[in-house]
Design a protein around this motif. Structure first.
Motif, PDB file in Angstrom:
ATOM      1  N   PRO A 258     -62.735 -30.522  14.258  1.00  0.00           N
ATOM      2  CA  PRO A 258     -61.736 -30.638  13.005  1.00  0.00           C
ATOM      3  C   PRO A 258     -62.552 -30.702  11.703  1.00  0.00           C
ATOM      4  CG  PRO A 258     -61.461 -32.483  13.931  1.00  0.00           C
ATOM      5  CD  PRO A 258     -62.505 -31.775  14.802  1.00  0.00           C
TER       6      PRO A 258
ATOM      7  N   ASN B  99     -62.873 -24.394  11.091  1.00  0.00           N
ATOM      8  CA  ASN B  99     -61.950 -25.377  11.095  1.00  0.00           C
ATOM      9  C   ASN B  99     -61.947 -26.073   9.644  1.00  0.00           C
ATOM     10  OD1 ASN B  99     -61.641 -24.615  13.606  1.00  0.00           O
ATOM     11  ND2 ASN B  99     -61.768 -26.736  14.445  1.00  0.00           N
TER      12      ASN B  99
ATOM     13  N   SER C 192     -59.520 -28.602   7.443  1.00  0.00           N
ATOM     14  CA  SER C 192     -58.480 -29.676   7.252  1.00  0.00           C
ATOM     15  C   SER C 192     -57.693 -29.416   5.951  1.00  0.00           C
ATOM     16  CB  SER C 192     -58.830 -31.094   7.284  1.00  0.00           C
ATOM     17  OG  SER C 192     -57.657 -31.956   7.004  1.00  0.00           O
TER      18      SER C 192
ATOM     19  N   GLU D  37     -54.813 -28.843  10.597  1.00  0.00           N
ATOM     20  CA  GLU D  37     -55.930 -27.808  10.349  1.00  0.00           C
ATOM     21  C   GLU D  37     -55.714 -26.305  10.447  1.00  0.00           C
ATOM     22  OE1 GLU D  37     -59.519 -28.956  10.852  1.00  0.00           O
ATOM     23  OE2 GLU D  37     -58.978 -31.189  10.554  1.00  0.00           O
TER      24      GLU D  37
END
Length: 259
Positions: free
Chosen positions: A187, A224, A226, A236
């Protein structure tokens, strides 16, 4: 264990299924999320072979998957253009994964709005530097080739972007390839973590922008990012582009951030 060997035990009848030698696809104590999602998708399409193209999915990673599993799948509703299918993986009498697949026949477009081109184009994957060589989770070392697609390293903006491709993809249709590959990166919240600690995907939802996506030499640009992280969770946004910068998948995921 090749992708074909991973999927070979899945039959149209479903039910009790044994998966041998899952070690190559492990992420910690469970199966890599993309692999378990692909098992659930394959169980659905092998059971119902006349479905239209896949358009979207919602997947919940509920519990660890083991070698002995029960595959369940059902058509929730099938209309004139859209079919909605639920498939689940049960292990030791408990649900380990539940997925909802949306299949839809193409119609004459009443709205046309192409996805925006990728920002900060990293250049061709042919020129990119290899990353995660001899490190990272087992499933990456055994099944994927990863290259850098951003200059940033270490802490910084909560975005992880890499080129990724399967080392063995012969016989795999392009949609299955994206399902297997779409969850491959850590992530974006990893770059904002104050200290190293375990992370775990809780769910994954995505829309396919192309029903028959293509790329060059198997390379896909994966990102990815956040959008918000706090209280041990990160929201995400997951996106995939082909090697020419055309977006093919748009998704979201909730990730547990421990430590």
């Amino acid at each position: 264990m090749s992708v074909a060997n991973l999927l070979d035990p899945i039959t149209a009848e479903g039910g009790a299924t044994r998966f041998e030698n899952l070690d190559n696809w492990l992420q910690g104590r469970t199966l890599y999320g993309g692999a378990s999602a692909l098992i659930a998708y394959t169980a659905a399409v092998r059971a119902f072979s006349d479905l239209p193209p896949l358009r979207a999915a919602q997947i919940a990673f509920v519990a660890p998957m083991t070698e002995d599993a029960e595959l369940r799948r059902e058509i929730v509703r099938q209309g004139r253009n859209v079919a909605q299918v639920r498939s689940e993986i049960w292990c030791e009498g408990k649900c380990a994964l539940t997925a909802f697949w949306l299949f839809g026949t193409g119609r004459e477009a009443n709205a046309v709005h192409p996805a925006a081109p990728v920002a900060d184009w990293p250049g061709s994957p042919d020129e990119a530097e290899l990353a995660m060589t001899d490190k990272g989770p087992t499933f990456i070392q055994n099944n994927f080739e990863i290259k850098r697609a951003q200059d940033m390293r270490g802490p910084g903006d909560p975005v992880v972007r890499r080129w990724a491709r399967l080392t063995q993809r012969d016989g795999l249709d392009p949609v299955s390839e994206l399902i297997l590959l779409g969850d491959v990166l850590p992530p974006g919240a990893m770059r904002a973590m104050k200290r190293q600690g375990p992370i775990s995907s809780i769910n994954w939802s995505f829309n396919l922008l192309e029903t028959a996506p293509t790329t060059r030499d198997g390379w896909w640009l994966s990102e990815n990012a956040s959008q918000h992280a706090d209280d041990g969770y990160s929201s995400e946004r997951l996106r995939l582009w082909n090697a020419d910068g055309k977006q093919v998948l748009d998704g979201m995921q909730c990730v547990a951030v421990f430590g």
